[in-house]
Design an enzyme around this catalytic site. Structure first.
Site, PDB file in Angstrom:
ATOM      1  N   HIS A   1       0.782  -1.505  -0.138  1.00 22.27           N
ATOM      2  CA  HIS A   1       0.216  -0.073  -0.491  1.00 22.27           C
ATOM      3  C   HIS A   1       0.878   1.495   0.122  1.00 22.27           C
ATOM      4  O   HIS A   1       0.262   2.876  -0.766  1.00 22.27           O
ATOM      5  CB  HIS A   1      -1.084   0.160   1.144  1.00 22.27           C
TER       6      HIS A   1
ATOM      7  N   ASP B   1      -0.164  -7.582   1.275  1.00 21.06           N
ATOM      8  CA  ASP B   1       0.813  -6.383   1.904  1.00 21.06           C
ATOM      9  C   ASP B   1       2.047  -6.410   1.362  1.00 21.06           C
ATOM     10  O   ASP B   1       2.480  -6.196   2.304  1.00 21.06           O
ATOM     11  CB  ASP B   1       0.125  -5.540   3.184  1.00 21.06           C
TER      12      ASP B   1
ATOM     13  N   SER C   1       4.184   2.295   8.499  1.00 21.44           N
ATOM     14  CA  SER C   1       3.799   1.351   7.786  1.00 21.44           C
ATOM     15  C   SER C   1       5.174   0.650   6.416  1.00 21.44           C
ATOM     16  O   SER C   1       5.683   1.702   6.078  1.00 21.44           O
ATOM     17  CB  SER C   1       3.074   1.743   6.947  1.00 21.44           C
ATOM     18  N   GLY C   2       4.944  -0.757   5.680  1.00 17.65           N
ATOM     19  CA  GLY C   2       6.495  -1.180   5.130  1.00 17.65           C
ATOM     20  C   GLY C   2       8.064  -1.352   6.515  1.00 17.65           C
ATOM     21  O   GLY C   2       8.846  -1.568   5.610  1.00 17.65           O
TER      22      GLY C   2
END
Length: 290
Positions: A76, A129, A226-227
């Site tokens: 994402h 994801d 995120s990530g």
């Protein structure tokens, strides 16, 4: 940690104006403390000043070095909903290495040669994801972390782990300028399914996800993280993906399970020998008090 991905578009419109805890691709470390990239050389920041402003070097997500030219992150983070364009059109997309404080100029800002986003990523459920970034120039040896494979003991419930990032530290838009890490536990799948059985707060899938945190809350990833990596015993076990709120009791952070996606990462890595086994440089783990 992260909000659910259904709010990504609206969230990033807000992020461009004022840093606030909003979307899934953002998550920040709550309840953690400062660490150095020298102790986590595989930790990188994804940045775009054009889209996210010069403050904090334009950081918007985290990433993890798993090969000399290969960085893995959340799918994402590389979507049009987050970047406002296709990754190939984001000419100023950079991978920042060796920069503890995003307000400074230490380290390097590396150009991106190409990106790959898992075509099976589901923005509604957050399943699959994962994305891969290929660097324009390779990093020196010894920067990569090993990806933990299926069946390894690091996936067992109650395994101590660390989550890293520059995200929100309080869950209220207080983004960190410096790299932080928080100690958490890998949690049992049954507990994760009970926390996220479906509905508005999302559904946990034990085949492709794992969750981590504390039953009482207090430590978690959050917006901006995120990530980024979840690391256990020197192995990469998860990528910050989604969750409900940040560090809330009964609402642990949910991560992409690395063993479920490592084959895809390897298939899209340009490195001749993708790092899927432990090496001396990958064993080091920051000495962060719990």
């Amino acid at each position: 940690m992260r909000a659910l991905s259904c709010s990504l578009t609206a969230a990033f419109a807000l992020l461009l104006a004022v840093p606030k805890p909003v979307a899934a691709d953002e998550r920040l470390v709550v309840g953690g403390q400062e660490v150095k990239t020298a102790d986590a050389p595989w930790m990188v920041a994804l940045a775009s000043r054009e889209r996210f402003g010069a403050t904090r070097s334009g950081q918007f997500c985290g990433g993890v070095v798993v090969g000399r030219s290969t960085v893995v992150t959340a799918a994402h983070c590389l979507t049009r909903e987050v970047l406002g364009t296709d990754p190939s059109a984001a000419s100023d997309l950079r991978v920042i290495v060796d920069r503890d404080d995003l307000r400074g100029k230490a380290g390097s800002e590396l150009a991106v040669k190409e990106t790959w986003v898992n075509p099976d990523f589901n923005a509604g459920t957050n399943a699959g994801d994962v994305g891969v970034i290929t660097l324009a120039e390779p990093l020196p040896d010894g920067r990569a972390i090993a990806m933990a494979q299926q069946g390894e003991p690091v996936y067992a419930a109650n395994t101590p782990a660390m989550v890293y990032g520059w995200g929100d530290t309080l869950g209220n838009g207080s983004y960190s300028d410096t790299l932080r890490a928080a100690s958490v536990l890998v949690l049992a799948d049954d507990l994760c399914e009970k926390a996220y059985p479906g509905g508005l707060e999302g559904a946990y899938d034990r085949k492709t996800m794992l969750c981590a945190g504390w039953s009482e809350g207090g430590k978690d990833a959050c917006q901006g993280d995120s990530g980024g990596p979840l690391v256990a015993d020197g192995r990469l076990v998860g990528l910050v993906s989604w969750g409900s709120g940040c560090a809330q009791p009964g609402r642990p952070g949910v991560y992409t399970r690395i063993s479920a996606v490592s084959a895809m990462v390897t298939a899209h890595s340009v490195d001749a020998k993708p790092h899927t086994s432990q090496g001396p440089a990958q064993l080091a783990r920051p000495a962060v008090p719990s």
